[in-house]
Scaffold this active site. Structure first.
Site, PDB file in Angstrom:
ATOM      1  N   HIS A  80      -5.337   1.998   4.339  1.00  0.00           N
ATOM      2  CA  HIS A  80      -5.309   0.631   4.851  1.00  0.00           C
ATOM      3  C   HIS A  80      -5.077  -0.365   3.724  1.00  0.00           C
ATOM      4  O   HIS A  80      -5.646  -0.204   2.640  1.00  0.00           O
ATOM      5  CB  HIS A  80      -6.650   0.278   5.515  1.00  0.00           C
ATOM      6  CG  HIS A  80      -6.900   1.006   6.780  1.00  0.00           C
ATOM      7  ND1 HIS A  80      -7.427   2.279   6.810  1.00  0.00           N
ATOM      8  CD2 HIS A  80      -6.697   0.654   8.075  1.00  0.00           C
ATOM      9  CE1 HIS A  80      -7.545   2.674   8.062  1.00  0.00           C
ATOM     10  NE2 HIS A  80      -7.108   1.711   8.848  1.00  0.00           N
ATOM     11  N   ASP A 124       3.462   6.648 -20.532  1.00  0.00           N
ATOM     12  CA  ASP A 124       4.773   6.003 -20.604  1.00  0.00           C
ATOM     13  C   ASP A 124       4.965   5.272 -21.928  1.00  0.00           C
ATOM     14  O   ASP A 124       6.034   5.348 -22.538  1.00  0.00           O
ATOM     15  CB  ASP A 124       4.951   5.027 -19.442  1.00  0.00           C
ATOM     16  CG  ASP A 124       6.276   4.294 -19.510  1.00  0.00           C
ATOM     17  OD1 ASP A 124       7.331   4.972 -19.557  1.00  0.00           O
ATOM     18  OD2 ASP A 124       6.271   3.049 -19.536  1.00  0.00           O
TER      19      ASP A 124
END
Length: 165
Positions: free
Chosen positions: A79, A136
């Protein structure tokens, strides 16, 4: 429904978003963690602020908060939540600190919401993305980094109340 049934599977076996419309709004908090191990030299670059892409830990903290806010865009049956708190801590772990000898960054995330459904997925997603951001930003010098130990530490609020690892 028993504790042993999957809430995102209906009686026909189809996936579904759980209907929370009848649930009461409650204050909910979740704490999750993750760890990214690396070479000691990579950790030194991060701590010294010498990584080529900039402040690794600041970027990881921001990425974690952003990920918490976008969790429902990534997890199909999750949700969308109006998150009230997302705090990401990134703690360098030097040689000799952990019993297993691993060196790296320990990420701890605390997320909160006042609503009808949980906040665990947001905390777990934030911890994962913070670790991925470290990877990263540092992969050019250490492709052998490893993300481990992404897990829920604590969940409080809602009908089920407090759960702690």
């Amino acid at each position: 429904m028993t504790d042993r049934q999957l809430t995102h599977i209906d009686e026909k076996g189809d996936v579904r978003m759980v209907d929370v419309s009848q649930k009461a709004d409650t204050e909910r908090v979740a704490v999750a963690e993750g760890f990214i191990s690396m070479r000691p030299e990579t950790l030194a670059l991060i701590v010294e602020g010498a990584a080529a892409k900039g402040d690794v830990l600041a970027c990881a903290r921001v990425a974690g908060v952003m990920a918490a806010k976008r969790t429902s865009d990534l997890i199909p049956m999750c949700h969308p939540l109006n998150i009230t708190k997302a705090k990401v801590d990134c703690e360098p772990v030097a040689e000799g600190v952990r019993a297993d000898g691993r060196v790296g960054i320990h990420v701890t995330v605390t997320c909160g919401v006042t609503g009808k459904t949980g906040i665990e997925m947001e905390a777990l997603t934030a911890a994962s993305v913070a670790c991925l951001t470290v990877y990263d930003m540092c992969k050019a010098v250490d492709r052998g980094m490893e993300i481990t130990d992404v897990r829920l530490l604590k969940k409080d609020g809602g009908k089920t109340g407090l759960w702690e690892r």
